[in-house]
Motif scaffolding. Sequence first.
Motif, PDB file in Angstrom:
ATOM      1  N   GLN A  16       0.826  -1.200   0.000  1.00  0.00           N
ATOM      2  CA  GLN A  16       0.000   0.000   0.000  1.00  0.00           C
ATOM      3  C   GLN A  16       0.862   1.253   0.000  1.00  0.00           C
ATOM      4  O   GLN A  16       0.498   2.255  -0.581  1.00  0.00           O
ATOM      5  CB  GLN A  16      -0.923  -0.007   1.218  1.00  0.00           C
ATOM      6  CG  GLN A  16      -2.032   0.988   1.065  1.00  0.00           C
ATOM      7  CD  GLN A  16      -2.978   0.971   2.234  1.00  0.00           C
ATOM      8  OE1 GLN A  16      -2.697   0.388   3.277  1.00  0.00           O
ATOM      9  NE2 GLN A  16      -4.105   1.622   2.078  1.00  0.00           N
ATOM     10  N   ILE A  17       1.979   1.159   0.704  1.00  0.00           N
ATOM     11  CA  ILE A  17       2.886   2.298   0.743  1.00  0.00           C
ATOM     12  C   ILE A  17       4.272   1.828   0.359  1.00  0.00           C
ATOM     13  O   ILE A  17       4.763   0.823   0.885  1.00  0.00           O
ATOM     14  CB  ILE A  17       2.943   2.898   2.156  1.00  0.00           C
ATOM     15  CG1 ILE A  17       1.570   3.451   2.515  1.00  0.00           C
ATOM     16  CG2 ILE A  17       3.995   4.001   2.241  1.00  0.00           C
ATOM     17  CD1 ILE A  17       1.394   3.657   3.980  1.00  0.00           C
ATOM     18  N   GLU A  18       4.861   2.523  -0.584  1.00  0.00           N
ATOM     19  CA  GLU A  18       6.216   2.209  -0.996  1.00  0.00           C
ATOM     20  C   GLU A  18       7.057   3.465  -0.840  1.00  0.00           C
ATOM     21  O   GLU A  18       6.757   4.496  -1.452  1.00  0.00           O
ATOM     22  CB  GLU A  18       6.247   1.807  -2.474  1.00  0.00           C
ATOM     23  CG  GLU A  18       5.581   0.501  -2.778  1.00  0.00           C
ATOM     24  CD  GLU A  18       6.575  -0.638  -3.022  1.00  0.00           C
ATOM     25  OE1 GLU A  18       6.196  -1.597  -3.684  1.00  0.00           O
ATOM     26  OE2 GLU A  18       7.733  -0.546  -2.522  1.00  0.00           O
ATOM     27  N   MET A  19       8.104   3.373  -0.023  1.00  0.00           N
ATOM     28  CA  MET A  19       9.060   4.481   0.045  1.00  0.00           C
ATOM     29  C   MET A  19      10.390   3.921  -0.439  1.00  0.00           C
ATOM     30  O   MET A  19      10.839   2.899   0.074  1.00  0.00           O
ATOM     31  CB  MET A  19       9.236   4.993   1.471  1.00  0.00           C
ATOM     32  CG  MET A  19       7.962   5.519   2.107  1.00  0.00           C
ATOM     33  SD  MET A  19       8.227   6.000   3.836  1.00  0.00           S
ATOM     34  CE  MET A  19       9.042   7.570   3.651  1.00  0.00           C
ATOM     35  N   SER A  64       1.645  11.334   4.123  1.00  0.00           N
ATOM     36  CA  SER A  64       0.319  11.957   4.001  1.00  0.00           C
ATOM     37  C   SER A  64       0.269  12.961   2.861  1.00  0.00           C
ATOM     38  O   SER A  64      -0.806  13.414   2.487  1.00  0.00           O
ATOM     39  CB  SER A  64      -0.043  12.662   5.306  1.00  0.00           C
ATOM     40  OG  SER A  64       0.742  13.825   5.453  1.00  0.00           O
ATOM     41  N   GLY A  65       1.434  13.355   2.338  1.00  0.00           N
ATOM     42  CA  GLY A  65       1.435  14.327   1.252  1.00  0.00           C
ATOM     43  C   GLY A  65       1.540  15.761   1.739  1.00  0.00           C
ATOM     44  O   GLY A  65       1.489  16.688   0.931  1.00  0.00           O
ATOM     45  N   LEU A  66       1.670  15.963   3.057  1.00  0.00           N
ATOM     46  CA  LEU A  66       1.784  17.326   3.574  1.00  0.00           C
ATOM     47  C   LEU A  66       3.169  17.908   3.307  1.00  0.00           C
ATOM     48  O   LEU A  66       3.359  19.112   3.340  1.00  0.00           O
ATOM     49  CB  LEU A  66       1.513  17.342   5.084  1.00  0.00           C
ATOM     50  CG  LEU A  66       0.064  17.206   5.507  1.00  0.00           C
ATOM     51  CD1 LEU A  66      -0.036  17.028   7.013  1.00  0.00           C
ATOM     52  CD2 LEU A  66      -0.736  18.433   5.074  1.00  0.00           C
ATOM     53  N   GLY A  72      13.846  10.856  -3.920  1.00  0.00           N
ATOM     54  CA  GLY A  72      13.269   9.545  -3.662  1.00  0.00           C
ATOM     55  C   GLY A  72      11.807   9.498  -4.054  1.00  0.00           C
ATOM     56  O   GLY A  72      11.229  10.503  -4.456  1.00  0.00           O
ATOM     57  N   GLN A  73      11.242   8.281  -3.939  1.00  0.00           N
ATOM     58  CA  GLN A  73       9.888   8.022  -4.432  1.00  0.00           C
ATOM     59  C   GLN A  73       8.987   7.584  -3.291  1.00  0.00           C
ATOM     60  O   GLN A  73       9.391   6.778  -2.463  1.00  0.00           O
ATOM     61  CB  GLN A  73       9.941   6.865  -5.436  1.00  0.00           C
ATOM     62  CG  GLN A  73      10.362   7.267  -6.841  1.00  0.00           C
ATOM     63  CD  GLN A  73       9.222   7.960  -7.565  1.00  0.00           C
ATOM     64  OE1 GLN A  73       8.065   7.570  -7.386  1.00  0.00           O
ATOM     65  NE2 GLN A  73       9.528   8.982  -8.349  1.00  0.00           N
ATOM     66  N   ILE A  74       7.771   8.120  -3.257  1.00  0.00           N
ATOM     67  CA  ILE A  74       6.764   7.590  -2.333  1.00  0.00           C
ATOM     68  C   ILE A  74       5.485   7.364  -3.123  1.00  0.00           C
ATOM     69  O   ILE A  74       5.063   8.241  -3.882  1.00  0.00           O
ATOM     70  CB  ILE A  74       6.458   8.574  -1.192  1.00  0.00           C
ATOM     71  CG1 ILE A  74       7.739   8.962  -0.443  1.00  0.00           C
ATOM     72  CG2 ILE A  74       5.451   7.971  -0.225  1.00  0.00           C
ATOM     73  CD1 ILE A  74       7.504   9.989   0.643  1.00  0.00           C
ATOM     74  N   THR A  75       4.881   6.188  -2.985  1.00  0.00           N
ATOM     75  CA  THR A  75       3.535   6.004  -3.524  1.00  0.00           C
ATOM     76  C   THR A  75       2.628   5.484  -2.420  1.00  0.00           C
ATOM     77  O   THR A  75       3.041   4.698  -1.572  1.00  0.00           O
ATOM     78  CB  THR A  75       3.494   5.004  -4.703  1.00  0.00           C
ATOM     79  OG1 THR A  75       4.064   3.765  -4.260  1.00  0.00           O
ATOM     80  CG2 THR A  75       4.273   5.507  -5.901  1.00  0.00           C
ATOM     81  N   VAL A  76       1.393   5.977  -2.436  1.00  0.00           N
ATOM     82  CA  VAL A  76       0.381   5.547  -1.473  1.00  0.00           C
ATOM     83  C   VAL A  76      -0.825   5.102  -2.282  1.00  0.00           C
ATOM     84  O   VAL A  76      -1.343   5.886  -3.083  1.00  0.00           O
ATOM     85  CB  VAL A  76      -0.009   6.703  -0.524  1.00  0.00           C
ATOM     86  CG1 VAL A  76      -1.127   6.267   0.403  1.00  0.00           C
ATOM     87  CG2 VAL A  76       1.194   7.164   0.275  1.00  0.00           C
ATOM     88  N   PRO A  81       1.561  10.676  -2.821  1.00  0.00           N
ATOM     89  CA  PRO A  81       0.865  10.960  -1.560  1.00  0.00           C
ATOM     90  C   PRO A  81      -0.047  12.172  -1.695  1.00  0.00           C
ATOM     91  O   PRO A  81       0.315  13.155  -2.330  1.00  0.00           O
ATOM     92  CB  PRO A  81       2.003  11.266  -0.582  1.00  0.00           C
ATOM     93  CG  PRO A  81       3.230  10.725  -1.207  1.00  0.00           C
ATOM     94  CD  PRO A  81       3.021  10.702  -2.674  1.00  0.00           C
ATOM     95  N   GLY A  82      -1.223  12.085  -1.090  1.00  0.00           N
ATOM     96  CA  GLY A  82      -2.134  13.226  -1.071  1.00  0.00           C
ATOM     97  C   GLY A  82      -2.841  13.476  -2.379  1.00  0.00           C
ATOM     98  O   GLY A  82      -3.580  14.432  -2.526  1.00  0.00           O
TER      99      GLY A  82
END
Lengths: 271, 288
Positions: A16-19, A64-66, A72-76, A81-82
């Motif tokens: 669900q979350i990849e960092m 959270s996207g704030l 780097g990469q984040i996907t939610v 994010p957000g």
Amino acid sequence: MPLDTTAKSPVQGAAQIEMSHVFKRFDNGTLALQDMDLTIRQGEFVSLLGPSGCGKSTALRMISGLLAPSSGQITVNGHAPGKGVQGGDVSFVFQEPTLMPWATVFDNVYLPLKLRGLSRKQAEAQVTEALEMVGLAKFGGSYPRELSGGMKMRVSIARAMVTRPKLLLMDEPFAALDEMTRFKLNNDVLNLWRRNGLTVIFVTHSVFESVYLSSRVVVMAPRPGRVVHDMALPDATTRDAHYRTTPEYAETCRLVSDALEGTMDDVDLNH
Amino acid sequence: MSTSTTDPVTMAAQSAPASEDPALRAARRERRMRILMPCIALLAALGLWEFLVRYNEIPHYLIPAPSLIAKTLWTDGPSLLSSAWFTVKLTLLSLGLAIIGGVALGMVFALSRTIEMSLFPFAVILQVTPVVAIAPLILIYVDSTFAALLICAWIVAFFPILSNTAIGMRSADHNLRDLFTLYGATKWQRLRYLLIPSALPYFMAALKIAGGLALIGAVVAEFVAGTAGQNTGLASRILESSFRNEIPRMFAALLLVSMLGIAIFLATSWLSRAVLGHWHESEIKRQG
Ligand SMILES: Nc1ncnc2c1ncn2[C@@H]1O[C@H](COP(=O)(O)OP(=O)(O)O)[C@@H](O)[C@H]1O
Ligand SMILES: [Mg+2]
């Protein structure tokens, strides 16, 4: 041996979350997070555990996207994010209850739905359900100042749950509460997690709290903020208050504590 | 059965005062005292004044007795009241315009740092220059005396509203701001549901100050303008009476000015309590 610090989480849902290789450097030069890699699967209860200043809040705010990562990469849920459905299916609980003092408990919980354009009438059933979830159904008409610290935190949780999120982010939500209230709310959160199939990321600096709650503990160290251990814990779905008194709990606490201790060598006490 | 002779209704009536909550009674007593005591003190002061004037036979053109002031107020009532109405109009209109201008510009300031940086110096210059010093110029440039007076009073009342609105909108809790961002609030929703409620206590504090300042501005401007216009306010009545040495009339007009000030103070205080009473610390009555 229930612990294996290299093992994948026992929950085998979709990621669900990849960092990956996430860095965060603030404008003043602080490297708050260095090369963070973390994969969280649906249904996990992950605690981010570490001393203050190790980047736990920073990591949570980026998920959270704030806050945007420096690199780097984040996907939610497959998105940045957000950027999900309006308001996302992500909810955030802050360390303070963060309620609007001018609004009643009902209106505070109604807020996320109001911002989505639902009328009071359309939202009423959902708000009432969320208030019932945290045992505050009778307090809809009260103002935040009339409630105790624990009740305010419950309102904050109800507000987070009212949108039926898939992912619940909590940043040291119970750090300011007394121990008895904290234990009670710990159980409430566990119940919410079990019943609603949530994924929870829970930031804390308490070993005992993280072990009681989590299916997985991510231990972090400061200067620069980074992940040092990733520990899967034994079955988290059947725990109750009794679990706190079992030798198994004590043993797990000792192991997590040792892992945390290892990060403290370079902590400067003048911080 | 001796008790059967007692009527249950009278029994209830007799026991009612005894069973009443003593805390409630104390609260009511306290409220009564809060009104009663100032009234008694005021009456005593007036009595002393009357006595000293009569006892020392002070001539009325030096210090008139309260009874004479009251008589003047009665005989000159109609003309004084029309002057009072002029001052009321001036004060309320300037206060209203100060609210509209101050709130609008304050919101713009809160939303844009650039505009604030560019315009704030003007606001400060307006604020720090004494209105008596600007008034003669305004009276020269503006044809209508009423409009000129209005501008003077407006300048004085405008600044506190402007600065408090801007500060108030910025005072919104940072976590709440984050929450609004998380839930994808529009700019309008953020303004309506977060920034405005957060600014309300600051605005109310400014309103209490600006109400008094608008009256001061109106009176001062009229003093500067002198008795030029025909439909004049209380300030020019005071001036006029002073030229004619009609001291009792000066006192009567002065009394009306301060009653106006008190009315404005009470009205803004009441409004503040009505708006903030259910949630803001400044207006909540604590028990115990
Ligand atoms: N907005 C910011 N600007 C500059 N430095 C920051 C900011 N937020 C956090 N930091 C710094 O980043 C580091 C990590 O902070 P944080 O994520 O809040 O830690 P934690 O939540 O684990 O206590 C700390 O050294 C902190 O001082
Ligand atoms: Mg933190």
